[in-house]
Design an enzyme around this catalytic site. Structure first.
Site, mmCIF file in Angstrom:
data_model
loop_
_atom_site.group_PDB
_atom_site.id
_atom_site.type_symbol
_atom_site.label_atom_id
_atom_site.label_comp_id
_atom_site.label_asym_id
_atom_site.label_seq_id
_atom_site.Cartn_x
_atom_site.Cartn_y
_atom_site.Cartn_z
ATOM 1 C CG HIS A 276 31.358 37.597 38.768
ATOM 2 N ND1 HIS A 276 30.152 38.191 39.053
ATOM 3 C CD2 HIS A 276 32.260 38.177 39.596
ATOM 4 C CE1 HIS A 276 30.323 39.093 40.021
ATOM 5 N NE2 HIS A 276 31.596 39.094 40.368
ATOM 6 C CD GLU A 277 35.766 36.939 40.092
ATOM 7 O OE1 GLU A 277 36.306 38.062 40.032
ATOM 8 O OE2 GLU A 277 34.917 36.640 40.955
ATOM 9 C CG HIS A 280 35.173 41.887 38.633
ATOM 10 N ND1 HIS A 280 34.595 43.075 39.004
ATOM 11 C CD2 HIS A 280 34.546 40.922 39.376
ATOM 12 C CE1 HIS A 280 33.660 42.841 39.940
ATOM 13 N NE2 HIS A 280 33.608 41.542 40.177
ATOM 14 C CD GLU A 306 29.820 42.361 41.795
ATOM 15 O OE1 GLU A 306 31.052 42.506 41.809
ATOM 16 O OE2 GLU A 306 29.264 41.259 42.007
HETATM 17 ZN ZN ZN Z 1 32.343 40.652 41.633
#
Ligand code: ZN
Length: 512
Positions: A276-277, A280, A306
């Site tokens: 997830h990160e 980003h 996101e």
């Molecule tokens: Zn996020």
């Protein structure tokens, strides 16, 4: 560091250069603020918090003064009235438009309101921690009353012509308008509620027991770093550290920090935190470097941000193709825990659907129901159709309707998120918008990149990352999210791709 007023003799190009120079200096200081924040959440000694608060407030004050410097505003106004704002190169026209917009919104906030919001946010977050600990809605409700009143005031100051909820959303999702999002979400909800029921009642539900065998944290660290590196996170321009609440923070064009947390008995916590990160982070690393600190070098919106994290976390990271590549890597890292299992078994174990009370622990399917609940409730409060006093009961009613279970305590219900205490109203919808954009982008990428599945199964993620770089990252903030998604995918934003993706993937995992 106050900019002097624009001399009449400056050419439009010189004026543009001066405005950009000022904006970059603001960005340098803002990145110092980000560095202090990153350090606070990773390495700060427990006793150092209050001095760190003073350091952060001191830098924040300088940043705010520079950002709202009237001389800077005069220069922007002169630029916006000049020829470059209309007939300059597209990137210059867009930059001037966005700088003017940002400055106007900032300058419209009276200093008194800025201070009151900052102070109330700190006090309300403290009150929230205590109230959540005691599971006492009554102790927190008055703080929320105060915060929503200030947010109404903020909306009226900054964008007086807009609906108050839209005005607040504008900080996170520029230009977004609630009626369109509400209609999309309502259609999405109409499909997800029955999908959750079908998954829960399915005769063959995935079981995640095999993921709960002990995997030493040191081995997990090596494993997740290998994965992040392989999908394309650049460790020459970034770092991975530990934090209680994983986040990604950028403090320079070549300095992007991501974090994750560790659970020795559930390695997916660290792996999916990192996917997830890193999603980003790869977006940040893919923004136009030469425009760092200016709108063309900034993210389009939180929803787009996101979309990048959720695409890598869920659409790539939970796919059978990804596990074809990742399983041998995971088995090498955790030979004991994964002995006797297969790639298919691990992938299927990652597809469990279980209604639960806490959003941040929710599975991919029920997650959006959590977000839509908050979107509807906070909007009703902002628009005056729901009293803060009735928020807890409204929460519990809605939760029971959507999830079939009722929060046993307020800590597991209305008090679980810090967002409202921190004044982040209008923020929640960006989580589901991100899922919606991600599904639509992934569908487009799969259509345009034949053989993508085989590439992923071979551990080759370059094609997908390049596609995202070209169609999403390269545009910075010059397009709003709706236009960006439409241009990247060839279709207007729609929830249909997310619905189809969830039905297809979770249907298959549940034998539906
Ligand atoms: Zn996020």
């Amino acid at each position: 560091m106050t900019a002097s007023a624009a001399p009449a003799s400056q050419t439009p190009e010189e004026l543009f250069a001066a405005v950009c120079d000022h904006a970059r200096r603001v960005a340098v200081l803002a990145s110092v603020e980000a560095l202090l924040g990153w350090d606070e959440q990773t390495f700060l000694p427990p006793e150092a918090g209050s001095y760190r608060g003073e350091q952060a407030a001191a830098v924040a004050g300088i940043v705010h003064r520079l950002r709202t410097d009237p001389a800077h505003g005069d220069r922007i106004a002169a630029l916006a009235a000049g020829p470059l704002a209309h007939s300059g190169p597209a990137v210059v026209v867009g930059t001037i438009r966005l700088l003017e917009r940002d400055f106007t919104k900032q300058a419209r906030l009276p200093a008194r309101l800025v201070e009151e919001l900052a102070k109330t946010s700190i006090d309300a977050q403290q009150a929230w921690r205590a109230a959540r600990e005691a599971s006492s809605w009554a102790a927190f409700a008055p703080w929320l009353e105060r915060m929503f009143a200030l947010k109404r005031e903020q909306a009226a100051c900054q964008l007086p012509d807009r609906d108050p909820y839209d005005a607040l959303m504008d900080d996170y999702e520029p230009g977004a308008s609630w009626p369109a999002i509400a209609a999309q979400f309502e259609r999405l909800r109409g499909q997800i509620v029955p999908l959750v029921r079908a998954c829960v009642d399915a005769p063959q539900r995935p079981d995640d027991g095999l993921l709960r065998r002990a995997c030493p944290v040191a081995d997990q660290r090596r494993f997740v770093r290998t994965v992040a590196e392989r999908i394309g996170f650049d460790f020459q321009r970034g770092r991975l550290d530990t934090a209680a609440h994983p986040f990604c923070s950028t403090m320079g064009p070549d300095d992007c920090r991501i974090t994750t947390r560790w659970d020795e008995r559930f390695f997916p916590t660290a792996l999916y935190g990192v996917l997830h990160e890193a999603g980003h982070g790869m977006y940040e690393q893919g923004l136009p470097r030469d425009w760092h600190g200016l709108p063309p070098g900034e993210a389009a919106s939180l929803g787009i941000h996101e979309s990048q994290s959720r695409l890598w976390e869920n659409l790539v990271g939970r796919s059978p193709a990804f596990w074809e590549w990742c399983f041998p890597v995971a088995r090498d890292a955790f030979p004991g825990a994964l002995a006797g299992t297969t790639a298919d078994e691990v992938q299927r174990a990652l597809m469990t659907v279980t209604p639960s009370f806490i959003r941040v622990e929710a599975d991919e399917v029920t997650y959006n129901l959590h977000v839509m609940l908050r979107f509807d409730l906070e909007r009703a409060v902002m628009q005056g159709t729901l009293a803060v006093a009735d928020l807890r009961d409204a929460w519990n009613e809605r939760f029971e309707t959507d999830f079939g279970i009722r929060p046993p305590t307020d800590a597991e219900g209305v008090l679980q998120d810090i967002h409202w205490a921190a004044g982040l109203v209008g923020y929640f919808p960006t989580y589901t918008l991100g899922n919606l954009f991600a599904a639509q982008m992934m569908h487009a990428a799969e259509t345009r990149l034949p053989g993508l599945d085989r590439e992923i199964a071979a551990g080759n993620f370059r094609g997908l990352l390049d596609w995202l770089r070209q169609h999403v990252h390269a545009h910075g903030r010059l397009l709003d999210s709706e236009r960006l998604v439409e241009q990247a995918t060839g279709s207007p934003v729609s929830e249909q791709w997310l619905v189809a993706s969830l039905q297809h993937r979770y249907g298959a995992a549940h034998g539906l």
